[in-house]
Design a protein around this motif. Sequence first.
Motif, PDB file in Angstrom:
ATOM      1  N   LEU A 215      65.453  38.508  -6.735  1.00  0.00           N
ATOM      2  CA  LEU A 215      64.468  37.586  -6.174  1.00  0.00           C
ATOM      3  C   LEU A 215      64.928  36.140  -6.331  1.00  0.00           C
ATOM      4  O   LEU A 215      64.761  35.327  -5.407  1.00  0.00           O
ATOM      5  CB  LEU A 215      63.116  37.781  -6.868  1.00  0.00           C
ATOM      6  CG  LEU A 215      62.476  39.167  -6.771  1.00  0.00           C
ATOM      7  CD1 LEU A 215      61.154  39.185  -7.527  1.00  0.00           C
ATOM      8  CD2 LEU A 215      62.271  39.589  -5.327  1.00  0.00           C
ATOM      9  N   GLU A 216      65.514  35.821  -7.458  1.00  0.00           N
ATOM     10  CA  GLU A 216      66.025  34.468  -7.676  1.00  0.00           C
ATOM     11  C   GLU A 216      67.168  34.160  -6.720  1.00  0.00           C
ATOM     12  O   GLU A 216      67.289  33.042  -6.205  1.00  0.00           O
ATOM     13  CB  GLU A 216      66.478  34.321  -9.127  1.00  0.00           C
ATOM     14  CG  GLU A 216      65.347  34.409 -10.132  1.00  0.00           C
ATOM     15  CD  GLU A 216      65.822  34.386 -11.568  1.00  0.00           C
ATOM     16  OE1 GLU A 216      65.008  34.175 -12.478  1.00  0.00           O
ATOM     17  OE2 GLU A 216      67.045  34.576 -11.782  1.00  0.00           O
ATOM     18  N   GLN A 217      68.016  35.160  -6.475  1.00  0.00           N
ATOM     19  CA  GLN A 217      69.104  34.959  -5.523  1.00  0.00           C
ATOM     20  C   GLN A 217      68.564  34.734  -4.117  1.00  0.00           C
ATOM     21  O   GLN A 217      69.103  33.910  -3.355  1.00  0.00           O
ATOM     22  CB  GLN A 217      70.034  36.182  -5.538  1.00  0.00           C
ATOM     23  CG  GLN A 217      71.196  36.085  -4.566  1.00  0.00           C
ATOM     24  CD  GLN A 217      72.025  37.358  -4.526  1.00  0.00           C
ATOM     25  OE1 GLN A 217      71.750  38.293  -5.263  1.00  0.00           O
ATOM     26  NE2 GLN A 217      73.023  37.400  -3.668  1.00  0.00           N
ATOM     27  N   LYS A 218      67.471  35.435  -3.771  1.00  0.00           N
ATOM     28  CA  LYS A 218      66.885  35.279  -2.444  1.00  0.00           C
ATOM     29  C   LYS A 218      66.294  33.884  -2.251  1.00  0.00           C
ATOM     30  O   LYS A 218      66.503  33.236  -1.213  1.00  0.00           O
ATOM     31  CB  LYS A 218      65.802  36.343  -2.244  1.00  0.00           C
ATOM     32  CG  LYS A 218      65.057  36.237  -0.924  1.00  0.00           C
ATOM     33  CD  LYS A 218      65.980  36.526   0.241  1.00  0.00           C
ATOM     34  CE  LYS A 218      65.227  36.474   1.548  1.00  0.00           C
ATOM     35  NZ  LYS A 218      66.112  36.723   2.704  1.00  0.00           N
ATOM     36  N   LEU A 219      65.577  33.392  -3.266  1.00  0.00           N
ATOM     37  CA  LEU A 219      64.919  32.086  -3.159  1.00  0.00           C
ATOM     38  C   LEU A 219      65.837  30.934  -3.520  1.00  0.00           C
ATOM     39  O   LEU A 219      65.522  29.774  -3.210  1.00  0.00           O
ATOM     40  CB  LEU A 219      63.681  32.059  -4.056  1.00  0.00           C
ATOM     41  CG  LEU A 219      62.571  33.053  -3.680  1.00  0.00           C
ATOM     42  CD1 LEU A 219      61.432  32.980  -4.680  1.00  0.00           C
ATOM     43  CD2 LEU A 219      62.056  32.792  -2.274  1.00  0.00           C
ATOM     44  N   GLY A 220      66.938  31.220  -4.196  1.00  0.00           N
ATOM     45  CA  GLY A 220      67.905  30.172  -4.504  1.00  0.00           C
ATOM     46  C   GLY A 220      67.584  29.356  -5.739  1.00  0.00           C
ATOM     47  O   GLY A 220      68.167  28.287  -5.933  1.00  0.00           O
ATOM     48  N   ARG A 221      66.675  29.815  -6.601  1.00  0.00           N
ATOM     49  CA  ARG A 221      66.347  29.104  -7.834  1.00  0.00           C
ATOM     50  C   ARG A 221      65.706  30.076  -8.817  1.00  0.00           C
ATOM     51  O   ARG A 221      65.248  31.151  -8.443  1.00  0.00           O
ATOM     52  CB  ARG A 221      65.416  27.925  -7.568  1.00  0.00           C
ATOM     53  CG  ARG A 221      64.241  28.203  -6.670  1.00  0.00           C
ATOM     54  CD  ARG A 221      63.481  26.939  -6.345  1.00  0.00           C
ATOM     55  NE  ARG A 221      62.497  27.137  -5.296  1.00  0.00           N
ATOM     56  CZ  ARG A 221      62.761  27.005  -4.003  1.00  0.00           C
ATOM     57  NH1 ARG A 221      63.990  26.671  -3.619  1.00  0.00           N
ATOM     58  NH2 ARG A 221      61.824  27.195  -3.087  1.00  0.00           N
ATOM     59  N   LYS A 222      65.667  29.647 -10.085  1.00  0.00           N
ATOM     60  CA  LYS A 222      65.133  30.469 -11.146  1.00  0.00           C
ATOM     61  C   LYS A 222      63.623  30.629 -10.994  1.00  0.00           C
ATOM     62  O   LYS A 222      62.951  29.845 -10.345  1.00  0.00           O
ATOM     63  CB  LYS A 222      65.464  29.866 -12.514  1.00  0.00           C
ATOM     64  CG  LYS A 222      66.961  29.807 -12.810  1.00  0.00           C
ATOM     65  CD  LYS A 222      67.559  31.199 -12.891  1.00  0.00           C
ATOM     66  CE  LYS A 222      69.026  31.155 -13.261  1.00  0.00           C
ATOM     67  NZ  LYS A 222      69.607  32.528 -13.347  1.00  0.00           N
TER      68      LYS A 222
END
Length: 294
Positions: A215-222
Amino acid sequence: MNFPAQMPTAPGADRIGQGTAVEQSRAVAEVQAAIYVARQFPREIGRARNSMQAACQSMALAGKAFYRFPRSGGAVEGSTIHLAKALAQSFGNLQYGVTELRRDDDYRQSEMQAWAWDVENNTRHVLTFIVPHARFAKGKVEALIDLRDIYENNANNGARRLREAIFATLPDWFVEEAEDLCRQTLNKGDGKPLPERIEGAVQVFAGLGIAADRLEQKLGRKRDQWTGPDIAQLLITHKSIQRREIAIEDEFPQARITGGEIKSKASSKSNGSTPPPDDDPWAGQEVRKPGSGK
């Protein structure tokens, strides 16, 4: 023997039975009654707008108001048939439907029609289309044989055309305002604090086998940097996965290790005290220098 002057003709294909005649009369009377009622009780734009706003401020509708599916390396987003039906009910004096006109098993296709009719303004939008008994899956076209698969395929295609017909009949400002309100409702959530909504989103996707790092990879942030719109995007994606509009692998691909990461890991191992591999012939042996006698 006496013969009649004219033999009776066989009933032709254009003969109308009593049941058909009654149904035709009922349909005509129903249309006339709908027009009469719409003229007697015209819609009030203020009341229709208030009804639309109340519906779009509900998470029950906003949660299923949008869809998302991949196409040509990107993603396509839009409003669902659920939002279209809700807006038609709020607008009032609007009828709609989907009809399967003909199913041809020889050519493996169905002829269908979707329509929306503003009874008060007497404007009608009709879409007649052909639905092949096939679907595109895993990079190839797969023929549908099972009757349930054919029914679901026709229903899905009919719902898409019905959505277009309803939105073509409704005013543009009415639809745009409803979409903005639904997005605002998704951003605000159902009154829960943002950290609680983030944790809920992580748990929901964990049930699908999707870890938080994907999910973090999808949104681009922690996850501690996620915002309300991020949760709204994840919610739309989750609904699309449940409706089988998108695949998990397409929307959340596994993380790939780059060449730089491999080199950095290799250099860190060489600088550390990593034991030699088992197939090393010099493993555990002392290396003597030439001419030293040692």
